[in-house]
Write a protein that holds these residues in place. Sequence first.
Motif, PDB file in Angstrom:
ATOM      1  N   LYS A 113       0.844  -1.184   0.000  1.00  0.00           N
ATOM      2  CA  LYS A 113       0.000   0.000   0.000  1.00  0.00           C
ATOM      3  C   LYS A 113       0.880   1.235   0.000  1.00  0.00           C
ATOM      4  O   LYS A 113       1.854   1.324   0.742  1.00  0.00           O
ATOM      5  N   GLN A 116      -3.209   5.783  -0.343  1.00  0.00           N
ATOM      6  CA  GLN A 116      -4.498   5.157  -0.638  1.00  0.00           C
ATOM      7  C   GLN A 116      -4.438   4.201  -1.819  1.00  0.00           C
ATOM      8  O   GLN A 116      -5.435   3.590  -2.178  1.00  0.00           O
ATOM      9  N   LYS A 117      -3.269   4.063  -2.411  1.00  0.00           N
ATOM     10  CA  LYS A 117      -3.129   3.195  -3.577  1.00  0.00           C
ATOM     11  C   LYS A 117      -2.646   1.809  -3.166  1.00  0.00           C
ATOM     12  O   LYS A 117      -1.904   1.663  -2.199  1.00  0.00           O
ATOM     13  N   ARG A 118      -3.071   0.818  -3.942  1.00  0.00           N
ATOM     14  CA  ARG A 118      -2.643  -0.558  -3.694  1.00  0.00           C
ATOM     15  C   ARG A 118      -1.938  -1.098  -4.937  1.00  0.00           C
ATOM     16  O   ARG A 118      -2.349  -0.808  -6.063  1.00  0.00           O
ATOM     17  N   HIS A 146      -3.179  -1.742  -8.670  1.00  0.00           N
ATOM     18  CA  HIS A 146      -2.276  -1.520  -9.791  1.00  0.00           C
ATOM     19  C   HIS A 146      -1.328  -2.716  -9.927  1.00  0.00           C
ATOM     20  O   HIS A 146      -0.519  -2.963  -9.033  1.00  0.00           O
TER      21      HIS A 146
END
Length: 383
Positions: A113, A116-118, A146
């Motif tokens: 992580k 807020q992106k994975r 992603h």
Amino acid sequence: MLFRGGGAVLCALDYQGKLISLYSFTLEALEKKRDELYFCPTCNERLQVRVGKKVIPHFAHYPKSNCSQSRGETWEHEKGKLLLFQWLKRQGYSVRMEHYLKEIQQRPDIYLKINQKRMAIEYQCSTIPIHQVESRTKAYKATGIHPFWVLGIKHFNPKTSTSMPLNSFLRTFLYYFHDHYHLYFFDANTNHMKIASNLHSLTPSFTTTYLHDRSLKNLRLSDLFSFKKIPFVNSNWRYWEKLMYTHRTQYRNHVNAEHRQFRQFLYLRGLHFSLIPSICFIPLPGQITSDQPLYIWQTKLWVNHFLDADVGETVRLNAVYNRSTINGFKPDLVSDYLKILSELGYVRRISNNEWVKLKHVGFYNNSEDAIKNDKILLNILKK
């Protein structure tokens, strides 16, 4: 030494079916785990715990196991996965190995992580069917994750310091950042990441590139996506001119079915493949996503839509998108090609899918005229 023996297994299932790894336990805790039950996620056979001062704690199959991992077939994968995990951990990321994603029933090699992106990192050492890569990529994207595919070093086979062969399998892993194409490789033996940036396909099997060799010790995750675009250099143009000259002057008796069909396509129209217009040899960045030689599809497009059209006539052409890169970029080769023809003054765009023919361009009468016009066009394109 990272592992002792072949077929190291970094993650195993405990008696409750929970996936665990040993790298974070103390030596004292690891000694206690020798007597616990662990099973291979691949074959469900019981595993043993291996610990030592010169060995990274890991699981291993017992002798005479039939599992592929016990034969050492995934040694590079297991070793590289751990090195990549440790590299990301040192950078402070929240990262897990073999984290189970229930919503898509998949375990990426590494899951992390970033705010807020994975991201799901897959270290792909073996050659698997392309549809599996596409299916897993699609599943990750559907859940907002992603996917980042890193290829094993056996897939990295540069011909020179500025060129490498490319096949359909490698094209499946292309990324598009900063207006150019990338591929990523990792060598688990040297702990080096190898990045091929500024990829340009001159033929379906020959690609020019800028190769970067970086030790993980001096590399951060963000560095992988920061390579700048470099213009199509003179050495590429020289190679391109050589390809055109060879096409004009050397006849190949033995060609594949695609080339035979292309020759037949022209023959039925009274045309010869060695005399095609120079404007049907225009290199495009997005060509790297296609398995078809560019002079075949560009010639067919010109012959089918423009060759017999009158000057001033409107030609309607719909967008034709090629395969998408992993991060979702889809080049429209037809539009990109016609944009260059527009800049050269051969056509003019009047709407999204309509073009007006401005000049007549036919097939040449002889190879001397073809070669002379090739050089003229190349000099224009270099500017």
